[in-house]
Scaffold this active site. Sequence first.
Site, short mmCIF file in Angstrom:
data_model
loop_
_atom_site.label_atom_id
_atom_site.label_comp_id
_atom_site.label_asym_id
_atom_site.label_seq_id
_atom_site.Cartn_x
_atom_site.Cartn_y
_atom_site.Cartn_z
N ASP A 114 -40.86 43.97 -41.94
CA ASP A 114 -41.76 44.58 -42.91
C ASP A 114 -42.10 43.59 -44.04
OD1 ASP A 114 -43.10 46.35 -44.52
OD2 ASP A 114 -41.49 47.83 -44.62
N GLY A 126 -51.52 46.15 -41.53
CA GLY A 126 -52.83 45.78 -40.96
C GLY A 126 -53.52 44.62 -41.63
N ASP A 144 -48.61 53.30 -45.26
CA ASP A 144 -47.62 54.28 -44.80
C ASP A 144 -48.20 55.68 -44.58
OD1 ASP A 144 -46.03 52.15 -45.40
OD2 ASP A 144 -44.52 53.33 -46.48
C1 GAL Z 1 -42.56 50.44 -45.97
C2 GAL Z 1 -42.83 50.73 -44.50
C3 GAL Z 1 -42.13 52.03 -44.18
C4 GAL Z 1 -40.66 51.90 -44.46
C5 GAL Z 1 -40.42 51.42 -45.89
C6 GAL Z 1 -38.94 51.10 -46.13
O1 GAL Z 1 -43.19 49.23 -46.31
O2 GAL Z 1 -44.19 50.80 -44.25
O3 GAL Z 1 -42.37 52.41 -42.84
O4 GAL Z 1 -40.11 50.98 -43.54
O5 GAL Z 1 -41.17 50.28 -46.19
O6 GAL Z 1 -38.70 50.59 -47.41
#
Ligand code: GAL
Length: 366
Positions: free
Chosen positions: A116, A165, A186
Amino acid sequence: MGWNSWNWFADHVTQEDVKRAADLLVSSGMRDAGYVYVNIDDTWQGKRDQNGVLHANEKFPDMKALADYVHSKGLKLGIYSSPGDQTCARYEGSLGHEQQDADLYASWGIDFLKYDLCSLRRKMLADAPGNKPKQNEIMHDAYEKMHQALLKTGRPMVYSLCQYGYDAVWQWGPEVGGNMWRTTEDISADFNSIALIGRQQAGLAKYAGPGHWNDPDMLEVGNGQLTADENRLHMGMWAMLAAPLLAGNNLTKLTPEVSAILTNREVIAIDQDPLGKPAERIFAEGPIEIWARPLADGGRAVAVINFGEDENFLRGITLHLKEAGVDGSMTARDVWAGKDLGTIDEHDRFSVKRHCILLLRFRKAG
Ligand code: GAL
């Protein structure tokens, strides 16, 4: 297909929650319907020791034992990190420790990594201010670095790119080894979020295929105040999109209704169709959209979706069969209703209520 801790547990997830999720995937029949990955999202990380080796925090006292437990149930274990120095929840990221972390995951028996972007975005902006191409290069390199580290471990792991994306990841995701890539910001457990993300997938079908998939984010089926119609729309549309199906609900509170939606074999068969071609939008008028995808048996899946709010919307819509690739001899089945409808004439009209999906599977005759 599998389950991920974030959408329900967020930063409260513990080893016990993950073990229980594994148990429940088996006892609910979800594993046998195809949900095999049990993915720990953010907030499992502790601190690095003086050798730079990362340790899980006190909520995950024994990752190797947890992996063994999950594997003993016929399931696989997924984990989460960031190419930046910190994850989105500000836990330890992998920057500068990519190989060490990949080796650690392999030694535990991890089968899936969600990577991420999080704090790497800050670094991209700081290291190449105002220089978008350079920022993107930093991002590509970071994802490629972990790709190479994973390969070097010799252990197969699904590589899930999560960077919302940016820079049209669907165009370069496969080059950095991505097996799936998030296409949007998200998701959240409300209808507007699901509708927005679903509709944003238009035009992306051609980038996905076996081994490398567009990921419109994890399922919210069973979360929040979503109605049964909304859960069916969400699940049905994600199946049309050939999306990775990662349930994100609280399995300890799985109702028969939500279980039936998540494990509907005919819907899953559309999602997992071996041809691997996601649906494209073939018609849009106001809140009504029609999406269609070809299937391996020569048939088609067609979805008519009403994203609108009008309770009394009852105008009949034709299915645009030609654009959907359906020929007149094919017979239709209403998948959510489990009902055969026979052949459909191009003039036949269908009414789809507010927040509902009509999901049809067309088969060649004979
Ligand atoms: C976001 C991600 C989520 C989750 C979250 C955890 O950036 O899109 O799906 O993983 O971080 O902190």
